[in-house]
Structures are given as structure tokens and as C-alpha cells.
Scaffold this active site. Structure first.
Site: not given
Lengths: 304, 304, 304, 304
Positions: C63, C66, C188, C240, C258
Site C-alpha cells: 500500500s 498508493k 492495481y 488504515y 502489509v
């Protein structure tokens, strides 16, 4: 078919099963009842009246009262009633608060707590002496003079009734409660504390099997169409989150309470009340549901 | 009572009303149908068969197919089926995704899209040629050879079916879809594209009014108990977010589709199919609901 | 203050603690990494560059990418970007689907999966060769030629990526995905499979501590104001459901993945990347969070 | 940089803009204030004190008080406080009830109403004379003797506070409120009714820019670490559903109230309070947000 015999046989059979239910525990008073009590009473439009076991012992009818308060409000407001509460099943209890949010404080049906609070509010607005007037209405309908509220149960519920207070205040914030929330809650907790026997309930609900007319003095309590609607509503929304399952297994309109009572109606035939205090995990009487399942299987009578 | 006459009279009356509904618009194909079409067909267990208006014109049965796929899956899996899908009403469409989350991918009932996708998955896993086998099953049950999928409708739905794809993938993420989501979706869109007439549907559904047996060759499609259960399920969950309202106003188990069709069953009496393409705001045929409401009022026949 | 010494000391201290985290398990590939790997790299605007432990080993940044895809999209669309995705924290993962429903398919921020899918869609629409162009952008920014996607990880994620497929299709149903969902998902999953080292990440993120300019060739990647905004966004949404906790304990803008990596930025001072594969229950590197907590306590440097 | 000059210039510029906000309308008292009032006061750790416009007029600080009550509770309970309330952003107001359900009555942070009710409950349990003790704490911190509750505002809020009553009862049903809900609500409404000026607020909040120490008598109100945490919390949760947007545009920790006040803190530098009663659609002062946006742009001071 000898209905008495079927009732007796199914009663004997279900009495012997291993009751996997548990007593309601959220207020101590409901936990103090003898867990082995088990009663059934049937009343047919052919004037049969038959009870087995603890059929004339009083118990806390709890949510079954929601049908009675709805009937009284329906008589007072007629179809206008449905502007304040809808007639759709509600999905899970989990969703009750969010549904009120999304649907602007109009409860999904009169048998979830949110809806019953709105009905209580309507009765307060329309009755001179709400508690007395309602009690008299129930006494007259069931042809029984010994029905009363349990002060002890009502107080007990009030002391832990924070979730109901949350619901009532949320609905009030949307403007769908007219009276003071604490007054509505007080009346509501009283309603739920009503104590009746299977015999009382079965007698009272018989008019719903009889097109809206009482059997004895042929008084019209609701119109034919209104009667049909109450039955339809019990069918789709009468058993909390087990309504579909109950329709599926039993196939009769009915209403249950956490006191362990269940009333069911077979239109044009009979009303039947069962009581056994231990509840399955959905909050409906374990033996009560089993009895009705076996009974409709035995009699092969079901609306479906 | 002369059923034909009642059907004709109610048909004439409802035909004349101002239809406040609108054609389904989410796929162009459903918007191309003549909005004035209106047909009714009734089939009774006394062997009466009677149609009025466009009763033998084929239309897109859409969600009505969910009953047919459920019946086929029920025959294949028996009561085990209910481990994959529940039988409780679902509350609002709004909640469908969150309910799947909270309830770990087990849909609330087989008539919401999530549940119908699981049923489609079951059929794929258990049938050799899912599309052909299913079609043959429907043809046989309705005693009609001219039923077919509409490739055009199926393709059209697939092109806009992102929400169904979302549902199917979400259920797959919980492990309650066995096959590839795109295969399940493809089969599902085909199912919904099935084209049948009121006559076909009424003939097909008649066995649900006849304790599970076809009327002609007395074949048992479902057991007595399973039949009762399908009817109960249509009663509680057959009309999207208007199921309670329909039970309330019409009082018969039934199922509707966005093509404007509705089938209803009166156990021990008849099956009836109505078709009129313009829909009320809940997505059910405007004239169809009106017809059934008037019809059950006229006949004073209702299960409640 | 001797930053190298502090980094080394805190590294030694945290290396010895009992790591209560667990390896990510949802795809086998992430579980195959050596759980004892632990690396840190800091890059300051004073041109200090210092790494400890496994600071130059590549790992799956997951992530963290992102932020990189957001930066590239921000450069392409400017402030218009915010019509497609918002900048508000998202509450629980639990709510992601319902929030998309209520908010019409506009994700709450670019760091939740829903938002990152929209950013991926934007890149596909605006880049000629999305995968290559993006990779080149990252290589250039981090001044490292050996960065690549992991085919194996991407494929692995795709095989279990049903929840992301559900999200992507749901957003598409609201019209906020322009391209084909399967194309968006493919891109993605590739993005998330990017493999970089702490050194690469720390070098890359340094421009966010330097008002938007790279340190070496002083190229402007984002405007001063845009830079501030990316930092603010990492502060409020980077971790998160532990974003508040991280701001609370560490007090720096950052982003975790993660794969066990975390990058944090102290505006006007430094960028720092930490990697240790075992995750706490919120999905953030157990030792990584601990390191940063101790590091900001030791240095008494925090933005608050 | 001449801070006074910048404040004055930005004040003049923003004073002239077209104020697109609206007065808070949910209680009449908040609607009675002069919509053109506009005040700013800044206090720096360099002992600068500077006010413009209505900087010494008292106004209803409303939710800004949530920081003050949190600080007092934090001093009383220390880190144990966080067992009763979390530090995560909350997503939309829409979700507040469902989040409480899913998260068992533990509010997401102390700045949403649910969290502030829990903080109020803590103060009641730990203070001898909650209202007086709290008022004295605020007076001392702001070095102002003329701060008081507005009986009128408190009563007014109480009369329409059904949603807060719903929240408080729901939390109580989960056991996370110790005292009687009506007592908690009464105290809570009093807190929100506090009236202070920009000058008072700016003086009071200055210790948060000064590592927890008051500037004058150098008293430690919170530890260094606790101070940092309060600032982080204001950064992530201080502006309702616009917290991300505010961090994005202004980049300072802060807290707003529906009375039109905003306080912001630049750690190690200054505290600043702005007041202008007309609110943007998210409930934050229209001119207040604009002022701070322009001010941080002009000064090029921001934590990011």
C-alpha cells in the site's frame, strides 16, 4: 380430526424433548420463572376451547402486547396509522438504528421496538387514561378480568431500558414521537409487563381468525380488510429475526414475546397460544416453536 | 362464484385506470416494450384455465426466475440448501452489501440478487449443461416448448451489471460462491432473460397450489413440506422492499419481476400470473399489484 | 544531535524486543519472507543518508505505492483530482462498502483500496503505457534502476482479490471508474506488487520533506501547496484504522503497507523508511511502528 | 515577518469576501448573533498578543469545549482514559450510531458527540462539583475571570437534544457511561454553552504550542507527550467531517464549534483563535476556515 387429541399428543411429545433454550436474562424477573412450565390453549371458531399444562397460568406476555397496542391504535387512527410506521420486515436487529437514520425516523413495522414506541406514543396522544384504557380494552377483548400490569417487571425493564431510550430519543429527533420520550418509555414498559395466560391470549386473538368479529357477542373489532392486514403483518414481521424461518417452518401468522409466549392464528379456523419460558437463540420460545411446527405438520393445516 | 367473470371484470376495471408506473429503464431493452400491454392468466386446481388480454404474449420474466432456479436447486440439494442462503426478509436494498458483510457472505434469502447468485452457483456446480438443463426443466414444468433465453437482454444486463458483479465478488470473498464469478454472472444474466407468457407462468406455478404435484401427470416436483416452504418464502420475501406491503394488501405468496410480471399462488386453489410493464416506485408492476389487490378483495379469497 | 547514532541506538533497542506481530497471511507469497528482517534508512535535507540492517533489501511495498500513484495522478490532473476521490479519513474498513453506497461511489480518500482503485483508473486513462510509465516515474524519483513489479505477487493477489473486485465493480456502477474493472484491477495488483528497499523509499519520499523539490537536481515534483497536502493526507489517512493512533504516538505523516514497510516524513527535515515484516493487529509493521515511536521520542522531533 | 501585519492584512482581505455561510439554526439562540462579527486573536510563545475585530467579544464556544474537557479528564485519568474512548477519526456523522454498535459503545474519539459524552461522564465521576470545578479550570487556564456558562443556550440545547440523548443512552446500554444519562446530558449541554472570546481561547490554547507549559507562570498542564497527543488528535479529528479537508488546506491542529469559533495551534510557535458565526456546509466557520487558509499560506508556516 380430533383437535383436542392432536393438541394433547403433540404437547406430550414436545414436553419430553430436551429443551435447548435459555431463560431470558436481561432482567432478573424474567429469569425467576419456573423453566419447566409449558402450557397450550386453542380456541376455534367452532367454539372449541381446550387447554393443556400451564394453560391458565399468567406470564409476562412482553412483545405479544405489540399486536394488542397496534390493534387499539388501528381502531383509533385507521389507515392514517401507516404514515407513522411502515409494514415491511426489518432485517436484523443490528440494523434498527441505521434504518431509522436512513428512513427518517419512520420505523419499518409496528413489531420492532422502534415501531412499538411510535404506537405507544399514538395511544398516549389519543387516550384519556392510556394505561387504564388500554388495560380495559385488553380485558374486554380476552373476556378476562384478572389481567394486570406487573409493576415489578415494568420497573425492572425501565432500569435497564437504555437501548429503548436511545431508540425513542432518536425517533423523537426526527419528529415521529409527539410526547415526551420518558412518558412514552414509561407507558411502553408498562405495556410489555402485561401478564396473561395462554387461555386469555387464545381467546383474545380468536377474532383475528374470525374476520374481525368476536365469537361470543359478534362485535366487530376490526374490519375484514384490517383483520387480514394484521394477520399479514404477523406473518411477515412477528418473530424478530426469525420471522422468515417461522413462516417457513410453521406457516401461520403469529407473535412471540421474550417471556416465552407465542400466539398464532389460522384464519377461518383457530387461535392458539403456547407458553414455555426457555428461548432459542433468536429469542423465541424453544418448545413453543417446536410445538407449533409439530402441530401444523400433524394437522396438515397451514395457510400455505 | 364465477372466477372467469371476476377475472374479466377486474381486468376491465384495472385496464382503465391511470397507470402511474414507469417502464424499467436500467437496460434499454426493457424500455422498448409496449407500455399498454396487460395480460392475466389463472389456472386452478379444478382445472380451470382462463386468460385475458396479452396473456399468451412472452415477456422478460426477470426476477420471477429466482423462484424457478430455487426450486431446481432445492430438488438437487434438499434442506442442505439452507446452509448457503437463509430464509429471512432482507430489509432495504440499501443494506444488501452491509448485510453480506455482517453475515459473512450468507445472503438473507434466495430472492434478493445476492441469494439468487448463490443459487445460480449451486446450479452450475450440480448441472452438466446448466443453461440447457435449466431451460428444459422450465419447459417441462410449464408444459410449453417455446420458452427461451433472450440473448439480447442477457447481453444488455451484463453490460451494466456492475452491482451484481460487486455482489458476486463479495460473496466469493467469503467463500460462498464455488465457481468463477464471471461464469456465475453469465449464467445468472441468462436466467433473468428468460421469456415466458402469463399462461406459461400460471401453468408452471400451479403445482405450488397443489401440494407440490403437477396437475396433469401428477408428478411430485417438491414434497408437501417443501412446497409450503417455497410459498412461505414468496410470502415474506417475494416483492423486494414491498413484500410486507404486498402481504398486507394482497395477502398471497408471489413473486414479481422488473419486466412487469407477477405470479401469485393461493394454496389449494389457484396460481395466477399478471403482466403489465409499467412499474411502481418499488419496482413492481403498477397494474399488476392493483389487479391482484382488487381480485383478492372481490373474491374474498386470501390466505389471511 | 547525532542522527546516525540515534537511529542506530533505537534500531538496536527495537531489534531486541519481543515481536508480537504476525506475517501477512492472505497471500502465501507475503508469508514466505524472513520474519526477522529489519531495516531502516533515513535521508535528510542536509544530505545525510544512513541505513541500518536490511535497509537495502527489496520488499513488497504494497500500500505504500498508493502515495506514489497518487503523486503521479496529482501531477496529471491537479486539483481536479479531488472530484474523483475525497481527502477525509474513512473510519473502519467495515464501513468501506456502505460508505461508497452512501457517498455515491466517491471514495473517502486515495489511501483506502476504493480510492487507490480510482487513482489506478485515472492513471490508465492518462498514461500511454501505464505499467511502464509508472515504473519509470518511480525509478526516476527514487534514483534507483532496480525497481520492478513482482509478477508472482501480482498474480497471487489477483487470485484472491475478490473483495477488491467487489469494490471496483461497485464504484464502476456509480460511474466513478472509466475503464474496464478487470483492467483496473490488473493494473492495481501490479502497482501493489512493486518491490523497493528502505533506501529507495527514503530517497524517493525526501522531496515531500523538501517543499516538493528533489534534493539532488532540485526538480519540482509537486508545488509547495500540493506537497503540504500530500503530507496532511498521509497524516490523517496513512495507517488504515490506526491513523489516529499513529498520529497520536508518532506524530509524523506516513504510509504503511502489509509487506511490513513504513515511510514517514518530517517536513523540512527528513524522510525515513522502516521495514520489518511482522504486522500488528491493525496491519502495520509491529517493529516499524515501535521504531518510529521511539525515534520521535528520542529525537524529540515531531510535528506536534 | 511581522505577524501583526500579516494577521491584519489577512483579516482585512477575508472580512471583505462574500460570506457564503449560514448561521447555525438548530437552536434559535445561535441564530440571534450578529452575522457580521469577525474577530481574530493570536498568542505566540514569543509573548506576542494581538487581536483584530471582535477579538474580545464572548461567543458560544460549543464544541471547542470538547478539547478543554478532554484536557481536564486526561489530567485526571492519564493514559487510562483511552480505555473509554479511542483516538481514531470517525468517518461520517451518518455512521456514528452504527459505529457505536459495532464497536460496543466505545466512541471513536473524544471530539465526536459520543466521545464528548463519555468525557463528561468521566468528569462527573471524578469531580466534586463538576460544573464549578470545570469552570474554574477554564478560568485559570485562560487567565480570564469573566467566563461563564449560558443558561439560556444550555436550556435551549437540552430542549432539542434528542439525538444526544439517543447517543448517551446507547452508550449507557453498553456500560460505557457510569452516571445517569440525564445527569450526563445536563452537564454536557452546560459545557457546550460556555462563552469565551478569541482572546480567552488563544491564551488558553497557547500551552499546547508550548510543550504543555503555560507561558506566564510556567505551570505544566500536560506532559510533553500528552501535549503532542492532544495536538495530533485535533489534527486528525478536530473538524467533524471536514478534518481531512482542514488538514489538507490549513495544515494545523485545531478545533471548531458551531458557534463559529475555531482555535488552531502551531506547535512551538503560536495559538490562534478566529470567530465568525456563519458556517460552511460542514458546520465550520466559513470565514474562519478561509482566514486560517490564507494565514498559513501567507506565513508559509504549517506543520507539513
Amino acid at each position: 380430526m380430533d383437535i383436542k387429541k392432536v393438541v394433547q399428543n403433540v404437547y406430550d411429545k414436545v414436553k419430553g424433548i430436551d429443551d435447548k433454550g435459555n431463560l431470558a436474562s436481561y432482567i432478573p424477573e424474567l429469569g425467576n420463572v419456573n423453566p419447566d412450565f409449558f402450557g397450550v390453549h386453542i380456541s376455534t371458531i367452532d367454539h372449541l376451547n381446550f387447554g393443556v399444562g400451564n394453560s391458565s397460568d399468567k406470564f409476562s406476555i412482553q412483545s405479544i402486547v405489540k399486536v394488542l397496542s397496534l390493534i387499539m391504535a388501528y381502531r383509533l387512527l385507521g389507515e392514517e396509522l401507516w404514515n407513522r410506521v411502515k409494514v415491511e420486515p426489518s432485517g436484523t436487529a443490528f440494523n434498527s438504528l441505521i434504518q431509522l437514520e436512513v428512513e427518517n425516523g419512520i420505523p419499518r413495522n409496528p413489531f420492532i421496538n422502534a415501531g412499538a414506541l411510535v404506537i405507544a406514543d399514538i395511544l398516549i396522544s389519543n387516550l384519556r387514561y392510556p394505561k387504564e384504557d388500554f388495560l380495559n380494552f385488553v380485558k374486554k377483548l380476552s373476556n378476562s378480568k384478572e389481567i394486570r400490569y406487573s409493576e415489578r417487571i415494568a420497573t425492572s425493564e425501565k432500569n435497564v431500558g437504555y437501548r429503548n431510550a436511545a431508540l425513542c430519543n432518536l425517533i423523537k429527533s426526527f419528529g415521529n414521537i409527539e410526547n415526551n420520550p420518558s412518558e412514552v418509555l414509561d407507558f411502553y414498559f408498562n405495556l410489555c409487563s402485561l401478564e396473561m395466560s395462554c387461555e386469555d391470549l387464545s381467546n383474545l386473538f380468536l377474532f383475528l381468525a374470525n374476520d374481525g368479529f368476536t365469537l361470543g357477542d359478534k362485535q366487530q373489532i376490526l374490519t375484514r380488510s384490517q383483520t387480514k392486514r394484521i394477520n399479514a403483518l404477523m406473518q411477515t414481521c412477528g418473530f424478530y429475526d426469525e420471522s422468515g424461518e417461522f413462516a417457513f417452518k410453521v406457516g401461520l401468522p403469529g407473535k412471540s414475546g421474550v417471556g416465552g409466549g407465542i400466539v398464532a392464528v389460522h384464519p377461518k379456523q383457530y387461535a392458539i397460544a403456547v407458553w414455555s419460558p426457555k428461548l432459542n437463540e433468536k429469542g423465541n420460545s424453544y418448545k413453543g416453536v417446536r410445538f407449533l411446527e409439530e402441530f401444523t405438520t400433524e394437522t396438515e393445516l397451514s395457510i400455505f
